[in-house]
Design an enzyme around this catalytic site. Structure first.
Site: not given
Length: 327
Positions: A97, A99-100, A135, A147
């Site tokens: 949570g 942002g990485l 996902e 990601d």
């Protein structure tokens, strides 16, 4: 025992154009960099016939179908693992949570561990696509492919997202001097806010599918910024790269009302007045990490400490998802 890890990431230009709602009509492009902060997965054989899953919660299940955590459950199903003597644990250098890209890192690290468990080889591209399948397609998360791909591949990498769903990628052709300057002058500060990106990304998804002119214009412009950012990195023009980061952030704020808040705006403005040449919020927005390219590192660090923001120092990762230990 099997231990795997996948790196977290920072976006360097073009972020947001990796969602299917955009690239399936217009094609997407972005540049991302893996960093030396990781999500780890350990796999161990249990003595008793029991599936044990450890993350922020502890689960004990008699079968894969009973597992509550959706990614653990779907990854085990995808890999055909039905052995009841298995224990899986996840750990991370930085919480989710923020942002990485931790979800993509988690999924690729988990799949890498299960491939090692099955004694099967998997390429970075296959690993990324399997993570995207879980996902995006199975769990219907409103996210892009960035990601999963940067976690699997590592490095400082340029990604092209084709309309038919194919993803092409190549390492950025950056000189050693530029690489060292980039590592030395990119500074990462935690805002103190953790958030779910789903609401912001779902709004972007919906508006893109509805051909909202403002959203599409924003994303077209962002894609061009990604291409320009790549050109700056490969030519070594890091001051122009920093300026483009600021342009990117100003456009990104216009994408959603939830992208920023008064505190983030104040910290950003203070940084820009205190040694930063450019910067932006990493991830979908609403919290997480501010990243700046510093013209004066000492002054910028002092300014952010004054505001109470914690710096996370990092280097780039060029290994991607990997097996760290296996016996």
């Amino acid at each position: 025992m099997i231990i795997t890890r996948s790196p977290l990431r920072v976006s360097l230009g073009g972020g947001g154009t990796d969602l299917a709602s955009y690239y399936s009509e217009h094609g997407g492009f972005l540049v991302a960099a893996a960093i030396d902060k990781y999500v780890y997965i350990t796999q161990h054989r249990t003595f008793q016939p029991e599936i044990i899953i450890k993350y922020s919660k502890l689960e004990r299940a008699a079968s894969v179908g009973q597992i509550e955590h959706p990614i653990f459950r779907e990854a085990l199903k995808m890999m055909g693992v039905t052995d009841p003597h298995i224990e899986l644990t996840s750990m991370a250098d930085i919480p989710g949570g923020t942002g990485l890209g931790s979800s993509g890192s988690f999924t690729t690290a988990l799949l890498k561990a299960l491939h090692a468990y099955n004694k099967s080889l998997v390429s970075p591209a296959e690993l990324a696509e399997q993570a995207c399948e879980i996902e995006i397609n199975r769990l219907r998360e409103p996210i892009g492919k960035q990601d999963q791909y940067i976690a699997a591949v590592g490095g400082i990498t340029a990604f092209t997202f084709h309309r038919d769903g194919r993803v092409e990628f190549r390492p950025c052709r950056i000189s050693e001097e530029t690489l060292f300057n980039l590592e030395d002058n990119l500074l990462l500060f935690f805002t103190g806010y953790s958030r779910s990106a789903s609401a912001i990304l779902r709004d972007q998804n919906d508006r893109s599918r509805q051909n909202d002119p403002a959203m599409l214009d924003n994303l077209h412009f962002t894609k061009e910024l990604g291409l320009k950012s790549l050109a700056c990195l490969e030519s070594g023009d890091l001051e122009e790269f920093a300026r483009l980061m600021d342009v990117h952030w100003q456009r990104k704020k216009a994408r959603s009302s939830g992208m920023t808040n008064a505190h983030i705006n104040d910290w950003y403005d203070h940084a820009m007045a205190s040694g930063a040449l450019g910067g932006k919020l990493i991830g979908a927005g609403g919290g997480g990490f501010l990243m700046f390219y510093a013209g004066d590192k000492r002054r910028l660090r002092h300014a952010m400490r004054e505001k109470g923001l914690q710096e996370v120092r990092f280097r780039f990762d060029f290994e991607g998802s990997k097996v760290v230990a296996q016996n």
